[in-house]
Design a protein around this motif. Structure first.
Motif, PDB file in Angstrom:
ATOM      1  N   ASN A 202      -2.748   2.042  -3.784  1.00  0.00           N
ATOM      2  CA  ASN A 202      -2.393   4.008  -3.515  1.00  0.00           C
ATOM      3  C   ASN A 202      -4.288   4.825  -3.682  1.00  0.00           C
ATOM      4  OD1 ASN A 202      -2.361   6.562  -2.997  1.00  0.00           O
ATOM      5  ND2 ASN A 202      -1.403   6.562  -4.406  1.00  0.00           N
ATOM      6  N   THR A 203      -4.990   4.682  -1.984  1.00  0.00           N
ATOM      7  CA  THR A 203      -6.136   5.244  -1.714  1.00  0.00           C
ATOM      8  C   THR A 203      -6.213   6.506  -1.986  1.00  0.00           C
ATOM      9  OG1 THR A 203      -5.533   5.259   0.482  1.00  0.00           O
ATOM     10  CG2 THR A 203      -6.966   2.771  -0.487  1.00  0.00           C
ATOM     11  N   MET A 204      -4.859   7.870  -2.020  1.00  0.00           N
ATOM     12  CA  MET A 204      -5.036   8.889  -1.986  1.00  0.00           C
ATOM     13  C   MET A 204      -5.758   9.486  -3.030  1.00  0.00           C
ATOM     14  SD  MET A 204      -1.777   9.923  -0.093  1.00  0.00           S
ATOM     15  CE  MET A 204      -0.590   9.826  -1.550  1.00  0.00           C
TER      16      MET A 204
ATOM     17  N   PRO B 270      -1.329   7.200   3.036  1.00  0.00           N
ATOM     18  CA  PRO B 270      -1.840   8.346   2.583  1.00  0.00           C
ATOM     19  C   PRO B 270      -1.148   9.664   3.799  1.00  0.00           C
ATOM     20  CG  PRO B 270      -3.320   6.641   3.205  1.00  0.00           C
ATOM     21  CD  PRO B 270      -1.890   5.939   3.793  1.00  0.00           C
TER      22      PRO B 270
ATOM     23  N   HIS C 187     -10.040   4.889   4.445  1.00  0.00           N
ATOM     24  CA  HIS C 187      -8.900   3.982   3.665  1.00  0.00           C
ATOM     25  C   HIS C 187      -8.924   3.375   4.394  1.00  0.00           C
ATOM     26  CE1 HIS C 187      -6.553   8.075   1.961  1.00  0.00           C
ATOM     27  NE2 HIS C 187      -6.549   8.639   2.749  1.00  0.00           N
TER      28      HIS C 187
ATOM     29  N   VAL D  47       1.153  -1.514   0.206  1.00  0.00           N
ATOM     30  CA  VAL D  47       0.019   0.195  -0.447  1.00  0.00           C
ATOM     31  C   VAL D  47       1.123   1.213   0.449  1.00  0.00           C
ATOM     32  CG1 VAL D  47      -2.011  -0.972   1.162  1.00  0.00           C
ATOM     33  CG2 VAL D  47       0.221   0.263   2.744  1.00  0.00           C
ATOM     34  N   VAL D  48       0.345   2.012  -0.353  1.00  0.00           N
ATOM     35  CA  VAL D  48       0.855   3.679  -0.120  1.00  0.00           C
ATOM     36  C   VAL D  48       0.679   4.709   0.805  1.00  0.00           C
ATOM     37  CG1 VAL D  48       1.246   5.868  -1.728  1.00  0.00           C
ATOM     38  CG2 VAL D  48       1.209   3.526  -3.007  1.00  0.00           C
TER      39      VAL D  48
ATOM     40  N   ARG E  37       1.872   0.527  -9.437  1.00  0.00           N
ATOM     41  CA  ARG E  37       1.045   1.366  -8.382  1.00  0.00           C
ATOM     42  C   ARG E  37      -0.123   0.973  -8.808  1.00  0.00           C
ATOM     43  NH1 ARG E  37       3.267   7.055  -7.180  1.00  0.00           N
ATOM     44  NH2 ARG E  37       5.495   5.815  -6.454  1.00  0.00           N
TER      45      ARG E  37
ATOM     46  N   HIS F 109      -4.191   2.643  -8.755  1.00  0.00           N
ATOM     47  CA  HIS F 109      -5.165   3.641  -7.135  1.00  0.00           C
ATOM     48  C   HIS F 109      -6.280   2.754  -7.298  1.00  0.00           C
ATOM     49  CE1 HIS F 109      -1.802   6.853  -7.706  1.00  0.00           C
ATOM     50  NE2 HIS F 109      -1.667   6.293  -9.149  1.00  0.00           N
TER      51      HIS F 109
ATOM     52  N   TYR G 184       5.930   8.604   0.286  1.00  0.00           N
ATOM     53  CA  TYR G 184       6.689   9.268  -0.280  1.00  0.00           C
ATOM     54  C   TYR G 184       8.059  10.408   0.113  1.00  0.00           C
ATOM     55  CZ  TYR G 184       2.825   8.247  -3.799  1.00  0.00           C
ATOM     56  OH  TYR G 184       2.000   7.869  -4.690  1.00  0.00           O
TER      57      TYR G 184
END
Length: 289
Positions: free
Chosen positions: A261-263, A8, A273, A5-6, A233, A235, A37
């Motif tokens: 990525n849930t952003m 957020p 999220h 996962v990313v 990635r 989304h 990030y």
């Protein structure tokens, strides 16, 4: 294919409890890694007229290495920087921090590095934006030596080390270094130097061209292109069929990892999220390795 996962972080903000809940929650859902990030400072659009960057002075970013020290005590996830902007950081200090995270996680750290795009950030950190491509190549070679040698002497164009070394050394020697890449020069650099890479596009003709450049560069450097990892990635938009189809396309393209990525999907809380990721985990379960 390993699925992660990313984080957020621009939406979770400064809520430490939300960060803890997110890390523990995604591990409970069966995800394998969390990607973070990196930005140290943001530019103020009121000062930098015409600012068009995707982030600014009000965008929340946690410092990845400090954050990973916290998450290492809370989860058994693999921790991944994607990417840390290496040329704006001191090489030896970055290597020391990476070694510590690898130690704290028991070898579950993957260091994604890249050049970045924000000249304002480079200026604030006292580094030269124009030499970042040459510098990162020297930095990666030096870090790998620092992670594997008790004592070394090195003199390059940007760094000098005289009879010094890190202690403790990391668990994995060397730590895997992955490159962010979104230009032909970056693809060639990844092929020559990286253990894996993060494409900045979806599967399709553009990815095929980028992958060919990476593989050709690896082969020209005497490396086996098949050993390079690739992380895509995906989304989350709420469209379950779209998520499943894109993940399958990444698998068919040869991805060894993907991150959800849930952003920017309209989620207001950490629970929002995690609810989305719970559904994503169910959809992606058949594609896990």
């Amino acid at each position: 294919m390993r699925i992660g996962v990313v984080l957020p972080q621009t939406e979770l903000g400064a809520d430490v409890g939300a960060v803890r809940a997110y890390g523990q929650g995604v591990e409970d859902l069966g995800f394998r890694h969390v990607m973070v990030y990196d930005h140290v400072v943001g530019a103020d659009p009121a000062v930098h007229q015409g600012w068009r960057g995707p982030y600014d002075v009000d965008s929340t970013f946690h410092e990845p290495m400090v954050l990973f020290g916290y998450l290492a005590a809370l989860t058994s996830l693999e921790l991944v920087t994607s990417i840390i902007i290496l040329p704006q950081r001191q090489t030896v200090l970055a290597a020391k921090q990476a070694a510590e995270i690898d130690l704290l996680t028991g070898g579950r750290f993957r260091m994604g590095v890249g050049l970045g795009w924000n000249q304002v950030e480079y200026e604030a950190l006292g580094e030269d934006f124009t030499t970042r491509g040459r510098r990162i190549e020297e930095q990666v070679g030096l870090m790998r030596r620092l992670w594997t040698e008790r004592s070394l002497t090195f003199e390059g164009a940007f760094d000098r080390v005289t009879g010094a070394g890190l202690a403790p050394l990391p668990v994995r020697r060397p730590i895997p270094v992955w490159f962010g890449a979104q230009s032909p020069a970056a693809y060639r650099r990844a092929g020559r130097l990286a253990d894996g890479w993060f494409p900045q596009m979806s599967p399709g003709p553009e990815l095929d061209k980028a992958k060919a450049i990476v593989q050709d560069a690896a082969a020209s450097a005497g490396r086996d292109p098949a050993t390079l990892g690739m992380e895509g990635r995906v989304h989350w938009t709420g469209d379950e069929e779209e998520l499943d189809a894109l993940a399958r396309r990444w698998r068919e393209a040869g991805a060894t990892h993907i991150a959800v990525n849930t952003m920017q999907a309209g989620h207001r809380t950490v629970d929002d999220h995690l609810t989305a990721l719970e559904r994503a985990a169910e959809i992606l379960q058949p594609q896990k390795a």
